[in-house]
Every structure is written in structure tokens, then in C-alpha cells.
Design an enzyme around this catalytic site. Structure first.
Site, short mmCIF file in Angstrom:
data_model
loop_
_atom_site.label_atom_id
_atom_site.label_comp_id
_atom_site.label_asym_id
_atom_site.label_seq_id
_atom_site.Cartn_x
_atom_site.Cartn_y
_atom_site.Cartn_z
N GLY A 16 1.87 7.29 5.94
CA GLY A 16 1.60 6.88 4.57
C GLY A 16 2.20 5.53 4.26
O GLY A 16 3.41 5.34 4.40
N GLY A 18 1.98 4.12 1.21
CA GLY A 18 2.03 3.99 -0.26
C GLY A 18 3.42 3.53 -0.67
O GLY A 18 4.14 2.90 0.10
N PHE A 19 3.81 3.88 -1.90
CA PHE A 19 5.09 3.41 -2.42
C PHE A 19 6.25 3.92 -1.58
O PHE A 19 7.18 3.16 -1.25
CB PHE A 19 5.27 3.86 -3.87
N GLU A 180 -4.37 5.43 -20.74
CA GLU A 180 -4.54 4.02 -20.36
C GLU A 180 -6.01 3.69 -20.13
O GLU A 180 -6.52 2.65 -20.55
CB GLU A 180 -3.73 3.72 -19.10
N ALA A 323 6.00 6.37 -9.11
CA ALA A 323 6.23 5.40 -8.05
C ALA A 323 7.73 5.18 -7.79
O ALA A 323 8.15 5.06 -6.63
CB ALA A 323 5.57 4.07 -8.44
#
Ligand code: FAD
Length: 462
Positions: A16, A18-19, A180, A323
Site C-alpha cells: 500500500g 497510501g498515507f 464537502e 489520514a
């Protein structure tokens, strides 16, 4: 089964980019180890700004960065494009589907699983066909296509009774992503006003649905109320206290009422990756791996699970799927492995430091809570903008997004209103394809009426 070559230095495999995974890899940059980072996509995605791609504010390349590029200066790290399909705990191997080979085994000394989460339809997977979720760049582009295509179809549609369904956008889930996205859609329709002649984009209906009693559930009540007021000002119709009973190609049913809509977007929930199943490790009710205080898996001090796919409580509450948690856990796991390799004592147990939570609600307005501070309005938006710019993966993205935001703020012009067919046909496309077998002859072709500009329609109505 083939096996990727092993090296003599300890091998740290990170699944992974990602973050969490990226933060772990960076924490290992000085370590005498062979770090291998595997991701099924070649890019790291800044998920908090996906909704801006879906609503044509930013383009995909402004919020995603090739993982290989991000880690290019890190000589001890190899990046592999591949889909990990399983882990053999006792044999210390992961299995990867590479672009040209399947089930390739890769040995590890240390393993970090940072495989994130995917959409959760809460037992109604059949909704996925009609209500796509927002998790990847491909999702965001697909949703952007749907939204823009709905306006195109409405512009070409003579029958005004069909405009309602085409220009009704339903968002299921009033958490940060739903709020959002709804607010951004409201801003988008205003900016499209000057581009259409036969329909008025500002007549679009944006409906935000949640079974919770208030929007932005994780935020303080005063901030939920501020966000709600702002959504009302933007013309978003907020429906709370009822879950969606049914979703199909014609819209949704909520509290027994059908809302006709050709564009339904799922922003309601996430489910962790199957990492827990691969490891046969203890999991929480959501399926996230219950990790030890040092983020390792019980009985396997060499395996770490971090980010959205891990479950850990702090002062009696589960850590949120955000995150910051993933990044801090990634940094922690990388540092811990580094210290083990160099023979230093392990760091104290992982503790999450909450830097605050934010959500943006349209142009120039955000809500922010950190510690006892509660802030809403323009100042919160400035803080939101600064934090999001800071955490973009590369400096070129920071500059590009900053310029784009300023341009949009001053001129109101959108970044990218392109309809690009990256995906297999959407349900709308499939319906079009089904109809393609009975294409009428040109003689019998229906005629598009001479465009009747919105102004003329409005004048006639007076
Ligand atoms: C639309 C949206 C908006 C959000 N907004 C915010 C926000 O404003 N603030 C905030 O703090 N958080 C936000 N989040 C949550 C935040 O993005 C996540 O908490 C964070 O991304 C988790 O990091 P991670 O490393 O665990 O997983 P991810 O960042 O999701 O990374 C997982 C990576 O693993 C890869 N992967 C998965 N399975 C495999 C496999 N089998 N083989 C190979 N690779 C695999 C994926 O391709 C991906 O790159 C948002 C999330 C979404 C979806």
C-alpha cells in the site's frame, strides 16, 4: 509459483502506497534494509481532495503522484506495481499478482500492511451499480463524467418533465465526504450557468441524505449546525433521520418517497481491506485487524497493520479512519523496524496525536475543531487550505493546486470540465448501448427542436 529473488539485507515489504504506506517507507529511508513497496496503482492519491476532481475543480494529476516518483531519491526502496492477494504468515511470504504473472511470492523479514479501505454498502452491494463511491482517481473521474453528462443530456432534452431527474443529484451519507461533495456541487452548478442555453444549471436539485440526526456526525454540534446552515444557504436539500431504502437506475427511495435522480453518489461508509482475512488475525466488528500497542499483529512481532485497515483504541475510543492516523502509524512502524534492525530499544507504544479535524463547505467556508477550539467560516477555510496544501505528496502539486484555487476563487472558473471515458460503460452508457441495437433509420430520426435559450423560456413564463 515463481518467487522474486531475496537479498541478504533484511527485507521490509510494505503493501500500500497510501498515507500509511508512504509514511512507513519514508521512515525507513536511512535503514540498511531492502524496502519493497507494492501497490496495485502506480500512484499515491490525496483522497481528501477527490471530491474536487469529481466536481471539476481540480484535475486528477493535481491530487495524485506516481509512487515511483515520490520515492525516487530513496535508494534502498523498490516500487512494484502489483495486487497482493494473500500472506503466508509462517512462511513469511506475500503473494502478488504482477501485470504479467499471477501468484508471485515475495519473502519478507518485516511486513507492513497499509491496504486502506473500500466502499461499504452495508449489506446492499446491489446499490453499487447505481450509486458509485468515491475512493480512487478513477471513481472521481467516473463521477465527474456522470455529473457533466447529466447536464449535457438535460441541455439536449426537449421534454421538460425529464429535466428533474437529470438535474437531481443525490448524495447518500452526510459525513465529511458527503457534505464537502454536496457543497462543491452547489458551487459547480453556479459556475455552469453561463455555459448552457436550454437549461438553467442553477435549477439543479442537490439532495443530501443521512439516517443520522445531524450532518458531520464526528464534529461538535455547533459545527454541525454551522455546516448545515451553510448547506441551506447553498441550496442543498438536507434530509436527515432516514436511511435510503432502495436505489435503482431511476433514483432512490427514502422514507417511502421516491426521489427521481440519474446521479446518485454513495458517500456513506468504508469497509477495511481483507488484510485481516489474509492474516487470520483477530478483527473488530468492522473487519479491521486488532493490533497490539506497537501496531504489530498478536503473535507476529514482524507483521504490522496500519491506517484504515487497523483497529486500535485510545482512551476508550477507536482511532478514526483519517489520514493523520495512517501517517503517524506509518512513521511509527517504520521507525520501530529501523530501531530493531540497528539494535536499538523499541519506542514506547504508539499514541495518536490529534491535530484536529476539518471539513470544507463550499467556497471560502470550512469548519475546524482541534482540542477545545471550534471555528467555522473563512478563517477555518484558510487553515483547511494551508493544511491540505502542506500534505500533498509533491511540491509541484502544492504549487499547481494553490494557483488553481486562487484562479477559481478570483474568476469562478473551474479546472477541468472534461467528460473522459476511462471506465467501462456506466449504467447510463449500458442503457445507451442496449438501445443501440434499434437505431432508427435517418428518415425516422427525431428532430432536435431549435434551441430555446433559458432567457427566452423565462421571458415566456412571465
Ligand atoms: C473521499 C475521501 C475523503 C477523505 N477526506 C479526508 C480528510 O479530509 N481528512 C482525513 O484525514 N482523511 C480523509 N479521508 C480518509 C483518509 O484518506 C484515509 O484515512 C487514509 O487514506 C488512510 O490511509 P491508508 O494508508 O490506511 O490507506 P490508503 O491511503 O487508502 O492507501 C491504501 C493503498 O493500498 C493500496 N492497496 C489496497 N489493497 C491493495 C492490494 N491488495 N495490493 C496492493 N495494493 C493495495 C491502494 O491502492 C492504496 O494506494 C478521506 C477518504 C476518502 C475516501
Amino acid at each position: 509459483m515463481t518467487t522474486l529473488e531475496t537479498e541478504s539485507a533484511p527485507r521490509v515489504v510494505i503493501v500500500g502506497g497510501g498515507f500509511g504506506g508512504l509514511a512507513a517507507a519514508k521512515a525507513l529511508r536511512q535503514t540498511d534494509a531492502r524496502v519493497v513497496l507494492i501497490d496495485r496503482q502506480n500512484h499515491h492519491v490525496f483522497q481528501p481532495l477527490l471530491y474536487q476532481v469529481a466536481t471539476s475543480a481540480l484535475s486528477p494529476a493535481q491530487i495524485a503522484a506516481p509512487i515511483r516518483g515520490v520515492l525516487q531519491a530513496q535508494r534502498n526502496t523498490t516500487v512494484l506495481l502489483g495486487d497482493v492477494t494473500g500472506v503466508e504468515r509462517d512462511g513469511r511470504r506475500v503473494f502478488i499478482d504482477l501485470p504479467d504473472r499471477q501468484g508471485v511470492a515475495l519473502e519478507y523479514d518485516y511486513l507492513i500492511l497499509a491496504t486502506g479501505a473500500s466502499h461499504n454498502y452495508f449489506g446492499h452491494d446491489e446499490f453499487a451499480r447505481f450509486a458509485p463511491g468515491l475512493k480512487s482517481v478513477a471513481d472521481a473521474v467516473s463521477i465527474r463524467n456522470r455529473i457533466l453528462r447529466a447536464f449535457e443530456q438535460a441541455e439536449a432534452e426537449e421534454d421538460p418533465t425529464r429535466h428533474g431527474g437529470l438535474l437531481t443529484f443525490v448524495l447518500v451519507g452526510a459525513g465529511p465526504t458527503g457534505v464537502e461533495m454536496a457543497a462543491a456541487l452547489a458551487v459547480l452548478v453556479r459556475s455552469l450557468r453561463s455555459e448552457f442555453r436550454r437549461v438553467d444549471p442553477t435549477s439543479a436539485r442537490i439532495v443530501l441524505i443521512d439516517m443520522a440526526p445531524r450532518v458531520l456526525g464526528p464534529f461538535a454540534e455547533s459545527l454541525s449546525a454551522a455546516a448545515r446552515k451553510r448547506l441551506d444557504q447553498l441550496g442543498v436539500e438536507v434530509r436527515l433521520g432516514h436511511s435510503v431504502e432502495h436505489i435503482d437506475a431511476d433514483g432512490v427511495i427514502v422514507a417511502g418517497e421516491r426521489i427521481s435522480s440519474k446521479t446518485v453518489i454513495w458517500t456513506a461508509g468504508v469497509a477495511p481491506s481483507p488484510a485481516g482475512k489474509w492474516l487470520e488475525a483477530p478483527m473488530d466488528r468492522a473487519g479491521r485487524v486488532r493490533v497490539q500497542p506497537d501496531l504489530s499483529v498478536p503473535g507476529h512481532p514482524e507483521i504490522f497493520v496500519i491506517g484504515d485497515t487497523a483497529s486500535r483504541d485510545q482512551v476508550g475510543h477507536p482511532l478514526p479512519g483519517v489520514a493523520q492516523v495512517a501517517m503517524q502509524q506509518g512513521r511509527y512502524a517504520g521507525t520501530l523496524i529501523h530501531r530493531r534492525i540497528v539494535g536499538k530499544p523499541a519506542p514506547p507504544p504508539f499514541r495518536y496525536f490529534d491535530k484536529g479535524t476539518m471539513a470544507v463547505v463550499g467556497r471560502g467556508f470550512a469548519v475546524l475543531q482541534t482540542g477545545r477550539l471550534r471555528l467555522s467560516g473563512f478563517l477555518a477555510w484558510l487553515a483547511w487550505a494551508a493544511v491540505h496544501l502542506e500534505f500533498l505528496a509533491q511540491s509541484n502539486l502544492r504549487v499547481s493546486v494553490f494557483v488553481q484555487w486562487m484562479w477559481m476563487y478570483v474568476t469562478g472558473q473551474r479546472g477541468s470540465c472534461l467528460i473522459v471515458n476511462h471506465h467501462a460503460p456506466s449504467s447510463d452508457d449500458s442503457r445507451a448501448a442496449e438501445g443501440a441495437s434499434s437505431i432508427p433509420s435517418h428518415d425516422a430520426a427525431p428532430t432536435l427542436e431549435t434551441p430555446r435559450p433559458v432567457d427566452a423560456v423565462k421571458r415566456a413564463a412571465r
